[in-house]
Scaffold this motif. Structure first.
Motif, PDB file in Angstrom:
ATOM      1  N   PHE A 197      46.671  56.323   8.227  1.00  0.00           N
ATOM      2  CA  PHE A 197      46.195  55.537   7.082  1.00  0.00           C
ATOM      3  C   PHE A 197      44.776  55.941   6.720  1.00  0.00           C
ATOM      4  CE2 PHE A 197      43.610  52.086   5.466  1.00  0.00           C
ATOM      5  CZ  PHE A 197      44.324  51.690   4.347  1.00  0.00           C
ATOM      6  N   GLU A 198      43.904  56.044   7.725  1.00  0.00           N
ATOM      7  CA  GLU A 198      42.511  56.394   7.472  1.00  0.00           C
ATOM      8  C   GLU A 198      42.395  57.763   6.812  1.00  0.00           C
ATOM      9  OE1 GLU A 198      40.784  56.025  11.313  1.00  0.00           O
ATOM     10  OE2 GLU A 198      40.600  53.839  11.219  1.00  0.00           O
ATOM     11  N   SER A 199      43.251  58.682   7.235  1.00  0.00           N
ATOM     12  CA  SER A 199      43.229  60.016   6.650  1.00  0.00           C
ATOM     13  C   SER A 199      43.612  59.982   5.169  1.00  0.00           C
ATOM     14  CB  SER A 199      44.177  60.938   7.420  1.00  0.00           C
ATOM     15  OG  SER A 199      44.274  62.200   6.795  1.00  0.00           O
ATOM     16  N   ILE A 200      44.673  59.231   4.842  1.00  0.00           N
ATOM     17  CA  ILE A 200      45.110  59.131   3.441  1.00  0.00           C
ATOM     18  C   ILE A 200      44.070  58.376   2.609  1.00  0.00           C
ATOM     19  CG2 ILE A 200      46.903  58.261   1.908  1.00  0.00           C
ATOM     20  CD1 ILE A 200      48.865  58.550   4.276  1.00  0.00           C
ATOM     21  N   ALA A 201      43.571  57.280   3.171  1.00  0.00           N
ATOM     22  CA  ALA A 201      42.564  56.493   2.456  1.00  0.00           C
ATOM     23  C   ALA A 201      41.326  57.332   2.159  1.00  0.00           C
ATOM     24  CB  ALA A 201      42.190  55.265   3.282  1.00  0.00           C
ATOM     25  N   ARG A 202      40.970  58.174   3.108  1.00  0.00           N
ATOM     26  CA  ARG A 202      39.794  59.032   2.934  1.00  0.00           C
ATOM     27  C   ARG A 202      40.006  60.017   1.794  1.00  0.00           C
ATOM     28  NH1 ARG A 202      39.782  61.125   7.783  1.00  0.00           N
ATOM     29  NH2 ARG A 202      39.145  59.102   8.630  1.00  0.00           N
ATOM     30  N   GLN A 203      41.233  60.498   1.633  1.00  0.00           N
ATOM     31  CA  GLN A 203      41.517  61.434   0.545  1.00  0.00           C
ATOM     32  C   GLN A 203      41.304  60.780  -0.821  1.00  0.00           C
ATOM     33  OE1 GLN A 203      45.236  63.754   0.913  1.00  0.00           O
ATOM     34  NE2 GLN A 203      45.361  63.030   3.024  1.00  0.00           N
ATOM     35  N   ASP A 261      46.756  39.722   3.314  1.00  0.00           N
ATOM     36  CA  ASP A 261      46.621  39.228   4.688  1.00  0.00           C
ATOM     37  C   ASP A 261      45.201  39.402   5.212  1.00  0.00           C
ATOM     38  OD1 ASP A 261      49.425  38.579   5.191  1.00  0.00           O
ATOM     39  OD2 ASP A 261      49.752  40.728   5.000  1.00  0.00           O
ATOM     40  N   PHE A 262      44.342  40.020   4.427  1.00  0.00           N
ATOM     41  CA  PHE A 262      42.974  40.328   4.843  1.00  0.00           C
ATOM     42  C   PHE A 262      42.009  39.445   4.056  1.00  0.00           C
ATOM     43  CE2 PHE A 262      39.016  42.569   5.198  1.00  0.00           C
ATOM     44  CZ  PHE A 262      39.062  43.242   6.401  1.00  0.00           C
ATOM     45  N   PHE A 263      41.165  38.691   4.756  1.00  0.00           N
ATOM     46  CA  PHE A 263      40.198  37.816   4.094  1.00  0.00           C
ATOM     47  C   PHE A 263      39.132  38.649   3.390  1.00  0.00           C
ATOM     48  CE2 PHE A 263      36.049  35.572   4.631  1.00  0.00           C
ATOM     49  CZ  PHE A 263      36.241  34.646   3.617  1.00  0.00           C
ATOM     50  N   PRO A 264      39.009  38.534   2.044  1.00  0.00           N
ATOM     51  CA  PRO A 264      38.035  39.355   1.324  1.00  0.00           C
ATOM     52  C   PRO A 264      36.612  38.799   1.369  1.00  0.00           C
ATOM     53  CG  PRO A 264      39.924  38.734  -0.052  1.00  0.00           C
ATOM     54  CD  PRO A 264      39.933  37.854   1.138  1.00  0.00           C
ATOM     55  N   GLY A 295      39.536  57.827  -1.262  1.00  0.00           N
ATOM     56  CA  GLY A 295      38.197  57.247  -1.320  1.00  0.00           C
ATOM     57  C   GLY A 295      38.152  55.740  -1.201  1.00  0.00           C
ATOM     58  N   ILE A 296      39.281  55.104  -0.813  1.00  0.00           N
ATOM     59  CA  ILE A 296      39.284  53.654  -0.640  1.00  0.00           C
ATOM     60  C   ILE A 296      38.805  53.298   0.768  1.00  0.00           C
ATOM     61  CG2 ILE A 296      41.180  53.384  -2.284  1.00  0.00           C
ATOM     62  CD1 ILE A 296      43.005  52.855   0.202  1.00  0.00           C
ATOM     63  N   PHE A 297      38.666  52.002   1.026  1.00  0.00           N
ATOM     64  CA  PHE A 297      38.233  51.525   2.334  1.00  0.00           C
ATOM     65  C   PHE A 297      39.201  51.986   3.421  1.00  0.00           C
ATOM     66  CE2 PHE A 297      34.966  48.280   1.330  1.00  0.00           C
ATOM     67  CZ  PHE A 297      34.209  48.391   2.490  1.00  0.00           C
ATOM     68  N   GLU A 298      38.642  52.511   4.508  1.00  0.00           N
ATOM     69  CA  GLU A 298      39.450  52.942   5.640  1.00  0.00           C
ATOM     70  C   GLU A 298      39.532  51.879   6.733  1.00  0.00           C
ATOM     71  OE1 GLU A 298      37.817  56.626   7.115  1.00  0.00           O
ATOM     72  OE2 GLU A 298      37.190  57.204   5.094  1.00  0.00           O
ATOM     73  N   GLU A 299      38.700  50.862   6.652  1.00  0.00           N
ATOM     74  CA  GLU A 299      38.512  49.920   7.764  1.00  0.00           C
ATOM     75  C   GLU A 299      39.708  49.013   7.995  1.00  0.00           C
ATOM     76  OE1 GLU A 299      35.012  46.853   9.269  1.00  0.00           O
ATOM     77  OE2 GLU A 299      35.388  47.125   7.135  1.00  0.00           O
ATOM     78  N   VAL A 320      45.003  44.985  10.594  1.00  0.00           N
ATOM     79  CA  VAL A 320      45.285  44.799   9.167  1.00  0.00           C
ATOM     80  C   VAL A 320      44.280  45.615   8.351  1.00  0.00           C
ATOM     81  CG1 VAL A 320      45.452  43.145   7.267  1.00  0.00           C
ATOM     82  CG2 VAL A 320      46.163  42.477   9.575  1.00  0.00           C
ATOM     83  N   PRO A 321      44.757  46.541   7.489  1.00  0.00           N
ATOM     84  CA  PRO A 321      43.830  47.268   6.605  1.00  0.00           C
ATOM     85  C   PRO A 321      43.234  46.327   5.558  1.00  0.00           C
ATOM     86  CG  PRO A 321      45.978  48.357   6.737  1.00  0.00           C
ATOM     87  CD  PRO A 321      46.145  47.005   7.339  1.00  0.00           C
ATOM     88  N   ARG A 322      42.032  46.638   5.118  1.00  0.00           N
ATOM     89  CA  ARG A 322      41.424  45.831   4.057  1.00  0.00           C
ATOM     90  C   ARG A 322      42.332  45.775   2.828  1.00  0.00           C
ATOM     91  NH1 ARG A 322      36.040  44.166   3.935  1.00  0.00           N
ATOM     92  NH2 ARG A 322      34.814  44.772   5.773  1.00  0.00           N
ATOM     93  N   ALA A 323      42.465  44.557   2.287  1.00  0.00           N
ATOM     94  CA  ALA A 323      43.219  44.287   1.058  1.00  0.00           C
ATOM     95  C   ALA A 323      44.727  44.390   1.231  1.00  0.00           C
ATOM     96  CB  ALA A 323      42.765  45.199  -0.089  1.00  0.00           C
TER      97      ALA A 323
END
Length: 444
Positions: A392-398, A260-263, A400-404, A409-412
């Motif tokens: 989500f940002e907290s888990i993504a940070r653990q 759903d996220f335009f890459p 190392g993937i994109f948090e944005e 809609v999260p990236r990807a």
């Protein structure tokens, strides 16, 4: 004595009369000069007003002269450009494209500006794999601005058709502190895509930037994906990029996903989609604009697990934002996948929902804190739920993937689910509070 006194009075009388006469003459003279002075002042004021009027008229005419000179300069540059373009087209024989029986899959355009060294690296990467598919993918370079080194570099390639966007209209940013470059880029994109779709009449266009290298199967990937675009209108565009495509998060070069996220960063769209987008194209930040739900209207994007483009542009309009953390470690696919022989029907909308839901359903749920530690202890795929954006940002940070996020809609993400590889082969699915309902794994 009396006579002398009488004469004295007469003398006084005569003197008084003379004094009065002189005073009257002086008054008359002063009145005369006062009138003349007033007339002179009025004349001076009139002259001042006329002078100012003439100065304003001269200034206006000078402004018109400057504007005409600028217009003449612009037209002279456009004339030089058009003459060079005509000579170039005659030299390269672009008219032969219309004589070929094979209809091109898509035009490929490299968007350039003022980085001749970057452009050379990009074009050389494309030409490495372009020869055998040249008739399917006519190659263009579209330059924004007058940089002579970029123009010379683009014209040095016989395989390339050169386009130049010369825009002298002043730019006014909508918010303080915004970079003018993003406005110029948006204008350039619209101009170039209008040219390719409406002047050259291509049915599809693949957009690259002047800081990208491509994978060996880049062209076959887009040829197979073009068929998906034609038969599934729920696909808005096809991208060669995965935002979480860093070496440690990818494994399988044969896997594609819907998102759903335009890459962006190497993507293809159809003329039908451009017909919709062109009239309302934004003034700036076109990529974020495409990520708004109101603009893609529920449609989705195809992306690979392993990127088919590599972005080496550390120096550019984005000022190297995220480069060292997210772009430099990207894995560029090195496997020559034969996409045209593969069955991609699982990517059609209804099929994909069932396919992706089955992957998520089979993954082992992980709950609580220390997601990375717990994922380490599981052999197969895992799924981890997040309740909101901060979690989500907290888990993504653990990991190392994109948090944005963009427009919630999260990236990807697909249906709120972000999938990436962990420990080489295992998939990690980060899913939102209503993702399982959207995937029809749980009832609402």
């Amino acid at each position: 004595m009396a006579r002398f006194s009488c004469d004295f009075r007469w003398l006084l009388l005569v003197a008084a009369v003379a004094f009065i006469f002189i005073q009257m003459r002086l008054f008359a003279t002063q009145s005369k000069y006062a009138d003349r002075l007033a007339a002179a002042v009025e004349a001076e004021n009139y002259c001042t007003r006329q002078t100012r009027l003439y100065i304003d008229q001269i200034s206006m005419q000078q402004g018109q002269i400057v504007a005409l000179k600028d217009e003449k300069k612009r037209r002279d540059e456009e004339t030089v450009h058009l003459r060079a373009l005509v000579r170039d087209l005659e030299r390269k024989g672009l008219q032969r494209l219309n004589e070929k029986l094979e209809v091109p899959v898509a035009a490929v355009v490299v968007m350039a500006c003022n980085r001749a060294d970057y452009l050379e690296r990009t074009v050389n990467s494309i030409l490495k794999y372009h020869g055998s598919v040249a008739s399917k993918y006519p190659l263009f370079v579209s330059q924004d601005g007058p940089d002579s080194k970029v123009k010379s570099k683009a014209l040095s390639y016989d395989q390339i058709t050169y386009m130049q966007h010369l825009d002298y209209e002043a730019i006014r940013t909508e918010r303080p502190g915004e970079l003018i470059a993003y406005y110029k880029i948006a204008r350039h994109y619209k101009w170039a895509l209008d040219k390719l779709f409406y002047k050259h009449n291509f049915s599809k266009v693949v957009i690259l930037e002047d800081d990208m290298e491509i994978a060996p199967d880049f062209f076959e990937y887009f040829e197979a994906a073009a068929g998906l675009l034609d038969r599934d209108r729920s696909i808005m565009a096809v991208s060669s990029w995965n935002d979480n495509g860093q070496k440690q998060f990818v494994h399988d070069p044969y896997v594609l996903y819907r998102s759903d996220f335009f890459p962006g960063l190497g993507w293809m769209l159809s003329k039908e989609t451009w017909d919709e987008l062109s009239p309302k194209w934004p003034k700036a930040y076109w990529d974020d604009w495409l990520r708004l739900k109101e603009n893609h209207k529920g449609r989705q994007f195809i992306r690979p697990e392993v990127c088919r483009t590599y972005n080496f542009g550390e120096h550019g309009s984005s000022l190297g934002q995220f480069f060292s953390q997210y772009l430099a470690p990207i894995k560029l696919n090195d496997v020559n996948v034969k996409w045209k022989s593969m069955d991609l029907s699982y990517l059609v909308e209804d099929n994909y929902l069932e396919y992706f839901a089955s992957l998520v359903k089979k993954a082992k749920p992980i709950h609580g804190a220390d997601a990375v530690v717990k994922a380490n202890g599981v052999d197969g795929d895992v799924r981890i739920k997040y309740s909101d954006q901060p979690e989500f940002e907290s888990i993504a940070r653990q990991f190392g993937i994109f948090e944005e996020w963009k427009d919630a809609v999260p990236r990807a993400a697909y249906k709120g689910v972000v999938v990436f590889r962990y420990q080489t082969t295992k998939r990690v699915f980060l899913y939102g509070p209503d993702s399982l309902q959207q995937l029809r794994i749980e009832k609402t």
